[in-house]
Design a protein around this motif. Structure first.
Motif, PDB file in Angstrom:
ATOM      1  N   HIS A 165       8.720  15.031   6.642  1.00 50.17           N
ATOM      2  CA  HIS A 165       7.303  15.019   6.996  1.00 50.17           C
ATOM      3  C   HIS A 165       6.803  16.395   7.434  1.00 50.17           C
ATOM      4  CE1 HIS A 165       6.708  10.813   6.228  1.00 50.17           C
ATOM      5  NE2 HIS A 165       7.812  10.546   6.902  1.00 50.17           N
ATOM      6  N   PHE A 189       0.843  -1.176   0.000  1.00 51.87           N
ATOM      7  CA  PHE A 189       0.000   0.000   0.000  1.00 51.87           C
ATOM      8  C   PHE A 189       0.885   1.235   0.000  1.00 51.87           C
ATOM      9  CE2 PHE A 189      -2.675   3.363   1.116  1.00 51.87           C
ATOM     10  CZ  PHE A 189      -3.884   3.027   0.548  1.00 51.87           C
ATOM     11  N   ASN A 206      -3.505  12.623   1.276  1.00 47.78           N
ATOM     12  CA  ASN A 206      -4.183  12.626  -0.028  1.00 47.78           C
ATOM     13  C   ASN A 206      -5.199  11.493  -0.168  1.00 47.78           C
ATOM     14  OD1 ASN A 206      -1.862  10.943   0.061  1.00 47.78           O
ATOM     15  ND2 ASN A 206      -1.954  10.696  -2.150  1.00 47.78           N
ATOM     16  N   LEU A 207      -5.130  10.484   0.712  1.00 45.22           N
ATOM     17  CA  LEU A 207      -6.061   9.363   0.634  1.00 45.22           C
ATOM     18  C   LEU A 207      -7.331   9.603   1.442  1.00 45.22           C
ATOM     19  CD1 LEU A 207      -3.413   6.576   1.284  1.00 45.22           C
ATOM     20  CD2 LEU A 207      -4.314   7.253  -0.933  1.00 45.22           C
ATOM     21  N   PRO A 223      -0.612   9.583   5.013  1.00 45.61           N
ATOM     22  CA  PRO A 223      -0.752  10.196   3.680  1.00 45.61           C
ATOM     23  C   PRO A 223      -2.142  10.828   3.509  1.00 45.61           C
ATOM     24  CG  PRO A 223      -0.719   7.795   3.510  1.00 45.61           C
ATOM     25  CD  PRO A 223      -0.426   8.118   4.929  1.00 45.61           C
ATOM     26  N   ASN A 250      -8.460   4.782   2.544  1.00 48.10           N
ATOM     27  CA  ASN A 250      -8.603   4.763   1.097  1.00 48.10           C
ATOM     28  C   ASN A 250      -9.943   4.147   0.700  1.00 48.10           C
ATOM     29  OD1 ASN A 250      -7.481   5.287  -1.428  1.00 48.10           O
ATOM     30  ND2 ASN A 250      -6.794   3.156  -1.656  1.00 48.10           N
ATOM     31  N   TYR A 296      -4.093   3.162   6.357  1.00 45.13           N
ATOM     32  CA  TYR A 296      -4.127   3.804   5.040  1.00 45.13           C
ATOM     33  C   TYR A 296      -5.114   3.070   4.143  1.00 45.13           C
ATOM     34  CZ  TYR A 296       0.428   5.287   6.946  1.00 45.13           C
ATOM     35  OH  TYR A 296       1.438   5.730   7.761  1.00 45.13           O
ATOM     36  N   GLY A 337       1.493   4.474   0.788  1.00 42.05           N
ATOM     37  CA  GLY A 337       1.077   5.644   1.548  1.00 42.05           C
ATOM     38  C   GLY A 337       2.151   6.695   1.373  1.00 42.05           C
ATOM     39  N   ILE A 338       3.293   6.422   1.969  1.00 42.23           N
ATOM     40  CA  ILE A 338       4.468   7.270   1.803  1.00 42.23           C
ATOM     41  C   ILE A 338       5.306   6.708   0.661  1.00 42.23           C
ATOM     42  CG2 ILE A 338       6.553   8.087   2.934  1.00 42.23           C
ATOM     43  CD1 ILE A 338       4.558   7.307   5.523  1.00 42.23           C
ATOM     44  N   ILE A 342       2.617  11.332   9.889  1.00 45.63           N
ATOM     45  CA  ILE A 342       3.056  10.866   8.570  1.00 45.63           C
ATOM     46  C   ILE A 342       1.948  10.183   7.775  1.00 45.63           C
ATOM     47  CG2 ILE A 342       5.397  10.578   9.486  1.00 45.63           C
ATOM     48  CD1 ILE A 342       5.003   7.576   9.476  1.00 45.63           C
ATOM     49  N   ASN A 402      -0.196   5.825  -3.782  1.00 44.87           N
ATOM     50  CA  ASN A 402       0.573   6.836  -4.501  1.00 44.87           C
ATOM     51  C   ASN A 402       1.165   6.324  -5.809  1.00 44.87           C
ATOM     52  OD1 ASN A 402       0.184   8.825  -2.633  1.00 44.87           O
ATOM     53  ND2 ASN A 402       2.101   8.411  -1.529  1.00 44.87           N
TER      54      ASN A 402
END
Lengths: 352, 285
Positions: free
Chosen positions: B24, A291, B140-141, B138, B162, B158, A293-294, B136, A324
């Motif tokens: 970050h 996945f 954008n999800l 993400p 999502n 995550y 994420g980063i 940290i 991403n």
């Protein structure tokens, strides 16, 4: 990191505890200094070795050599000892169980003890154990309660010394578990640590330059679950890696390994993952579940392609990369005939 | 733990110039997080436009601080957390992985007599979609909304975000409590926050093997939570005595620590459970 018994006992000795007189034997060492009767103990990082034949009492000096030979060649749950601990036979009056551990929910150190120590400790009803979180401010009272529970009132001062030494050993060595089973009251009236199991916290190594233990610590990020398993896994994050293994098991397939590649996925790292997996004999498919994420999916895709080119006879790959830069990754992999799967369910439906 | 702890605006970063801290911090800033200052051991006075100081005390001569996000390396994490507690910062989020357990025991003692709240360590932090990013995760999800997530795992969080976003369920809170044996905040602390915040309509909880935090959370859910709870537990097929990645994900002899036992306890407490995150999200209506 789980220490071997002799290493644990070295820490106990430093903390002032009494351990049986002993010597450490390596294969081929001269035996002239070994005095019978003697207890020979296989130094493997495994509980319950006594039941598996890893602890032998030798009374007849003529049998010393053959018994030692047998112990060095006795495989205990995949471990062969490189050393044996030869200990004096102790005149046992009573045996207790005592341990310090971390109470995770309360975030405190906990003392656990039982008046019936010995090999059958796991079978006992541990609700009858003495169990108390340790408050250093009321340590004396704790020891008095413990002496009461163990019916050792007449030895309460001696017990107090032993318990405070064990506690100091636990603190000073960043222990996660310190277990003495049995803690022996000898017929001569002293208290001796018969066996010792210590796990130290690997993350604290930076403040223990003196830690030079035989490294039995497993790699926590790569765990072989079934050597004969047919499905290998690579995932990022411990949770996702566990979830991947769970999903394979739920499908009735046999996962061979757990593998968390962590926060970065460089070509070198992916390559070394494949190399570890290639050592397993029956792998039919490698599931890659990432996945992003980063982590960027296209970086992972590039790494997979590089690794695939460098490793001959790689089993079939089933790849799921989401997050991403997923589209870029799909495009890159398509050029090398690797189709990106939508999700883990789709992969499992496909391979089973 | 109240919504105000998480919505307050004056945020600092401890360890702002390090490799992880700087990377970050940049992400947090671009999400609109109001980072007013940072600390660093290095001789630096600026990180972009953010002023950098040696100590929190120096920052407090100019600003009042609501939240600190900590990125300092593990050997110095205890000192950094103590500094934040002593400075009476209401919310401390520690991202750092590899903080020794015995350090956490001392930190827990100090927290017990302070009003500061610690999230982590070894966690992805906290994201309040549309407001700010404290760590940290993400961003954008995510999409803003009324679902709250609490989790011991980063990547599964995550995944959940999502899938929730794709299914049209935005998020109010995303809190990673961390994968270590001893943590600053528990599932129960977060469940209580979610119950008391009227903007939260449903709760997603992601646990794993090891410890009994999910089991005690089940009891809490039964007695105190009237919002729908959706729970997933990782590690159903984990063997005993083996650490699975996270320091806290290890099974002992206590069968309450097993994934199945936790799932059953949560199910009994009225939570919806599933065998995967995607199935779990598909249960939400």
């Amino acid at each position: 990191m789980r220490l071997l018994e002799y290493e644990a006992k070295q820490l106990l000795t430093k903390a002032g505890l009494t351990i049986p007189h002993s010597q450490l034997l390596e294969l081929g060492d001269p035996l002239s200094s070994v005095i019978t009767p003697v207890i020979l103990k296989s130094q493997v990082p495994i509980g319950g070795r006594g039941k598996l034949g890893g602890v032998q009492i030798v009374r007849d000096p003529k049998k010393l050599k053959t018994t030692i030979g047998k112990l060095f060649s006795l495989d205990i749950k995949g471990f062969l000892p490189s050393k044996l601990l030869a200990e004096e036979v102790i005149d046992i009056d009573r045996e207790f169980y005592i341990s310090f551990n971390i109470n995770r929910e309360q975030g405190q150190i906990e003392l656990l003890a039982s008046k019936d120590g010995g090999v059958e400790i796991e079978e006992q009803d541990n609700t009858t154990f003495f169990r108390q979180v340790v408050d250093p401010r009321s340590f004396d009272a704790l020891c008095i309660d413990l002496a009461e529970h163990l019916k050792l009132n007449e030895k309460s001062f001696l017990l107090q010394d032993v318990v405070s030494q064990l506690y100091r050993c636990f603190i000073n060595n960043d222990c996660l578990l310190l277990e003495i089973n049995p803690l022996i009251l000898t017929k001569q009236g002293s208290i001796v640590a018969g066996d010792a199991k210590i796990t130290v916290d690997d993350t604290a190594i930076f403040r223990h330059p003196d830690w030079q233990f035989e490294d039995n610590s497993a790699d926590h990020n790569f765990v072989v679950l079934d050597h004969e398993g047919t499905v290998a896994t690579i995932a990022n994050g411990a949770g996702l890696a566990m979830a991947t293994v769970d999903a394979i098991t739920a499908k009735g397939l046999i996962p061979a390994n757990f593998l968390d590649i962590g926060g970065t996925a460089t070509p070198e790292k992916i390559l070394s993952c494949f190399q570890s997996i290639m050592k397993l004999p029956n792998i039919k498919v490698i599931i890659i579940n990432i996945f992003g994420g980063i982590v960027r999916c296209d970086d992972v895709a590039t790494a997979i392609i590089t690794a695939q080119q460098q490793i001959p006879h790689l089993p079939r790959l089933a790849v799921r990369l989401t997050g991403n830069r997923e589209a870029e990754a799909r495009h890159l992999l398509a050029k090398h005939d690797i189709t990106l799967q939508q999700n883990l369910e789709a992969i499992l439906g496909d391979i089973s | 733990m109240t919504p105000q702890h998480f919505l307050a605006k004056n945020i600092i970063v401890q360890g702002i110039t390090g490799k992880n801290g700087s990377f970050h911090t940049q992400n947090m800033l671009s999400y609109g997080t109001n980072i007013i200052a940072g600390t660093s051991r290095r001789d630096v006075t600026k990180f972009g436009n953010v002023p950098v100081y040696k100590t929190i005390k120096q920052i407090q001569q100019t600003y009042s601080i609501d939240i600190s996000v900590i990125f300092v390396p593990a050997p110095h994490a205890k000192t950094a957390i103590f500094e934040a507690i002593d400075a009476r910062i209401p919310l401390i989020v520690c991202i750092t992985e590899g903080v020794p357990v015995h350090d956490m025991l001392k930190i827990k003692q100090r927290l017990a007599t302070s009003s500061s709240i610690l999230i982590g360590p070894n966690c992805p932090g906290v994201l309040i979609p549309g407001v700010h990013n404290l760590g940290i995760i993400p961003a954008n999800l995510s999409t803003p909304g009324d679902t709250a997530i609490v989790s011991r795992s980063g990547t599964l969080t995550y995944e959940a975000m999502n899938l929730l976003s794709a299914a049209g369920f935005g998020q109010r809170y995303i809190i990673g409590i961390g994968g270590d044996m001893v943590r600053g905040s528990s599932f129960i602390d977060c469940l209580q926050l979610f119950q008391n915040d009227p903007t939260v309509k449903r709760i997603v909880m992601i646990g794993e093997i090891g410890g009994t935090g999910e089991t005690t959370a089940a009891t809490y859910i039964k007695q105190n939570i009237n919002k729908p709870v959706y729970a997933y537990i990782a590690g159903l097929s984990a063997p005993t005595g083996v650490q699975m990645g996270h320091a806290g994900a290890i099974l002992g002899t206590n069968t309450l620590e097993y994934a199945n036992a936790k799932r059953q306890a949560l199910e009994k407490a009225g939570a919806h459970t599933a065998e995967s995150i995607s199935r779990l999200v598909s249960l939400i209506s």
